[in-house]
Design a protein around this motif. Sequence first.
Motif, PDB file in Angstrom:
ATOM      1  N   ALA A 118      -2.570   3.035   0.564  1.00 39.95           N
ATOM      2  CA  ALA A 118      -2.261   1.822   1.337  1.00 39.95           C
ATOM      3  C   ALA A 118      -0.756   1.586   1.386  1.00 39.95           C
ATOM      4  O   ALA A 118      -0.043   1.770   0.402  1.00 39.95           O
ATOM      5  N   SER A 119      -0.283   1.170   2.554  1.00 46.62           N
ATOM      6  CA  SER A 119       1.146   0.902   2.715  1.00 46.62           C
ATOM      7  C   SER A 119       1.336  -0.143   3.794  1.00 46.62           C
ATOM      8  O   SER A 119       0.373  -0.603   4.427  1.00 46.62           O
ATOM      9  N   GLY A 120       2.586  -0.544   4.018  1.00 46.96           N
ATOM     10  CA  GLY A 120       2.884  -1.523   5.048  1.00 46.96           C
ATOM     11  C   GLY A 120       2.982  -2.927   4.497  1.00 46.96           C
ATOM     12  O   GLY A 120       3.510  -3.136   3.402  1.00 46.96           O
ATOM     13  N   VAL A 121       2.448  -3.893   5.226  1.00 47.64           N
ATOM     14  CA  VAL A 121       2.551  -5.296   4.832  1.00 47.64           C
ATOM     15  C   VAL A 121       1.170  -5.924   4.766  1.00 47.64           C
ATOM     16  O   VAL A 121       0.419  -5.914   5.745  1.00 47.64           O
ATOM     17  N   TYR A 122       0.845  -6.457   3.594  1.00 46.12           N
ATOM     18  CA  TYR A 122      -0.377  -7.217   3.351  1.00 46.12           C
ATOM     19  C   TYR A 122       0.051  -8.649   3.036  1.00 46.12           C
ATOM     20  O   TYR A 122       0.261  -9.006   1.879  1.00 46.12           O
ATOM     21  N   PRO A 123       0.236  -9.488   4.047  1.00 49.37           N
ATOM     22  CA  PRO A 123       0.698 -10.851   3.749  1.00 49.37           C
ATOM     23  C   PRO A 123      -0.292 -11.612   2.872  1.00 49.37           C
ATOM     24  O   PRO A 123      -1.510 -11.460   3.028  1.00 49.37           O
ATOM     25  N   ILE A 124       0.252 -12.405   1.969  1.00 47.65           N
ATOM     26  CA  ILE A 124      -0.577 -13.328   1.203  1.00 47.65           C
ATOM     27  C   ILE A 124      -0.834 -14.530   2.102  1.00 47.65           C
ATOM     28  O   ILE A 124       0.091 -15.275   2.447  1.00 47.65           O
ATOM     29  N   ALA A 125      -2.072 -14.716   2.480  1.00 45.13           N
ATOM     30  CA  ALA A 125      -2.400 -15.783   3.421  1.00 45.13           C
ATOM     31  C   ALA A 125      -2.554 -17.115   2.688  1.00 45.13           C
ATOM     32  O   ALA A 125      -3.193 -17.178   1.637  1.00 45.13           O
ATOM     33  N   PRO A 126      -1.987 -18.183   3.236  1.00 41.04           N
ATOM     34  CA  PRO A 126      -2.238 -19.505   2.664  1.00 41.04           C
ATOM     35  C   PRO A 126      -3.636 -19.973   3.045  1.00 41.04           C
ATOM     36  O   PRO A 126      -4.235 -19.470   4.000  1.00 41.04           O
ATOM     37  N   THR A 127      -4.168 -20.911   2.299  1.00 37.52           N
ATOM     38  CA  THR A 127      -5.389 -21.594   2.719  1.00 37.52           C
ATOM     39  C   THR A 127      -4.960 -22.853   3.455  1.00 37.52           C
ATOM     40  O   THR A 127      -4.387 -23.757   2.847  1.00 37.52           O
ATOM     41  N   ARG A 177      13.407   2.137  -3.784  1.00 32.35           N
ATOM     42  CA  ARG A 177      13.003   2.645  -5.091  1.00 32.35           C
ATOM     43  C   ARG A 177      11.622   3.304  -5.078  1.00 32.35           C
ATOM     44  O   ARG A 177      11.193   3.850  -6.088  1.00 32.35           O
ATOM     45  N   GLY A 178      10.930   3.202  -3.948  1.00 36.11           N
ATOM     46  CA  GLY A 178       9.630   3.877  -3.859  1.00 36.11           C
ATOM     47  C   GLY A 178       8.448   2.991  -3.589  1.00 36.11           C
ATOM     48  O   GLY A 178       7.301   3.469  -3.620  1.00 36.11           O
ATOM     49  N   ALA A 179       8.671   1.712  -3.327  1.00 36.13           N
ATOM     50  CA  ALA A 179       7.559   0.838  -2.972  1.00 36.13           C
ATOM     51  C   ALA A 179       6.992   1.249  -1.613  1.00 36.13           C
ATOM     52  O   ALA A 179       7.685   1.818  -0.775  1.00 36.13           O
ATOM     53  N   ASP A 180       5.719   0.925  -1.409  1.00 34.78           N
ATOM     54  CA  ASP A 180       5.046   1.289  -0.166  1.00 34.78           C
ATOM     55  C   ASP A 180       5.049   0.162   0.858  1.00 34.78           C
ATOM     56  O   ASP A 180       4.636   0.369   2.003  1.00 34.78           O
ATOM     57  N   GLY A 181       5.481  -1.015   0.448  1.00 32.11           N
ATOM     58  CA  GLY A 181       5.490  -2.129   1.387  1.00 32.11           C
ATOM     59  C   GLY A 181       5.518  -3.454   0.659  1.00 32.11           C
ATOM     60  O   GLY A 181       5.931  -3.534  -0.497  1.00 32.11           O
ATOM     61  N   ALA A 182       5.064  -4.488   1.360  1.00 34.59           N
ATOM     62  CA  ALA A 182       5.145  -5.857   0.835  1.00 34.59           C
ATOM     63  C   ALA A 182       3.782  -6.513   0.797  1.00 34.59           C
ATOM     64  O   ALA A 182       2.932  -6.274   1.651  1.00 34.59           O
ATOM     65  N   MET A 183       3.589  -7.352  -0.207  1.00 35.24           N
ATOM     66  CA  MET A 183       2.426  -8.227  -0.293  1.00 35.24           C
ATOM     67  C   MET A 183       2.936  -9.579  -0.770  1.00 35.24           C
ATOM     68  O   MET A 183       3.007  -9.854  -1.976  1.00 35.24           O
ATOM     69  N   THR A 184       3.334 -10.385   0.176  1.00 35.62           N
ATOM     70  CA  THR A 184       3.907 -11.670  -0.178  1.00 35.62           C
ATOM     71  C   THR A 184       3.655 -12.657   0.950  1.00 35.62           C
ATOM     72  O   THR A 184       3.211 -12.272   2.036  1.00 35.62           O
TER      73      THR A 184
END
Length: 319
Positions: free
Chosen positions: A7-16, A209-216
């Motif tokens: 898995a890579s890319g962006v997985y946004p943390i969704a608000p409720t 540094r080698g991260a695959d993306g963001a989850m924020t």
Amino acid sequence: MKLEASASGVYPIAPTPFHADGRVDVQSIDRLCDFYVESGCTGMTVLGVLGEAPKLDAQEALDVAFRFIKRAPSLPTIVGVSAPGFAAMRSLARAAMDAGAAGVMIAPPNTLRTDDQIVSYYSQAADAIGADVPFCIQDYPLNFSVVMTPLVLKRIITDNPSCVMLKHEDWPGLEKISTLRKWQAAGELRHVSILCGNNGLFLDFEMERGADGAMTGYAFADMLVDTVRLSKAGRRDEAHDLFDAHLPLLRYEQQPGLGLNARKYILMRRGLLSSHALRAPGGSLSAAAVEEIEYLLARVARFDKRAACPPLADKARSA
């Protein structure tokens, strides 16, 4: 569509999203999902810290997760299932997977102190949810007060084949990413996806540094998508220029206590949420905070037009 280590890319943390009276705002959930798809996100995460999960009852949590999953079937959805006990964790994890979730995310309880306790906890959690459920480790010591060294993460990953992702939120944490990728390159650790949180404060260098993306949960998931894309393409200066333009606003969003309300306010200003309300107990934005956010949005808009928001009536500001 189960979560995989690739898995890579962006997985946004969704608000409720909530209405001002505390009801879950399902129409805003739909708008968020549509926005994530249109922005090029590769997945999404629900019921995380940003999702105010502890303020939802068990049925509400399921309903919110189901709504996100069904609205955006093209996006692999990770569901936060952290809970005080394994029975509740298993129940939510199994229900979410049955509904079509790609995997789950597990944060450590703040009672863990030793390396062995942390490793044992994740082994028990993996057993509780089932070996067929892919899971993501949430490594966020600033919030959970649990410090996971690279060696501890190596032990968890090695001991649990169903661990396929690390949500990296340590600060400072760049050397942790480098260490894990060094072990991987040497054949001492199998590959797992590394997606970075902590509002993306160091995403520009984490990618290098080698991260695959963001989850924020930063309110501009579309900017995160572009930053990750540019970094992967080797367009370093362009990636940093875009990221730097957003950094003052991103930093403002990350303030403890105030940050979630600020983030929801920005999402409201972008037309994605009907209200920036937090479910009680929760604070509200002062007039001064609103002015500061509006000022920062205007400054970001000089570089990135996506931050240009239409004038907002005074009544809407307090929604």
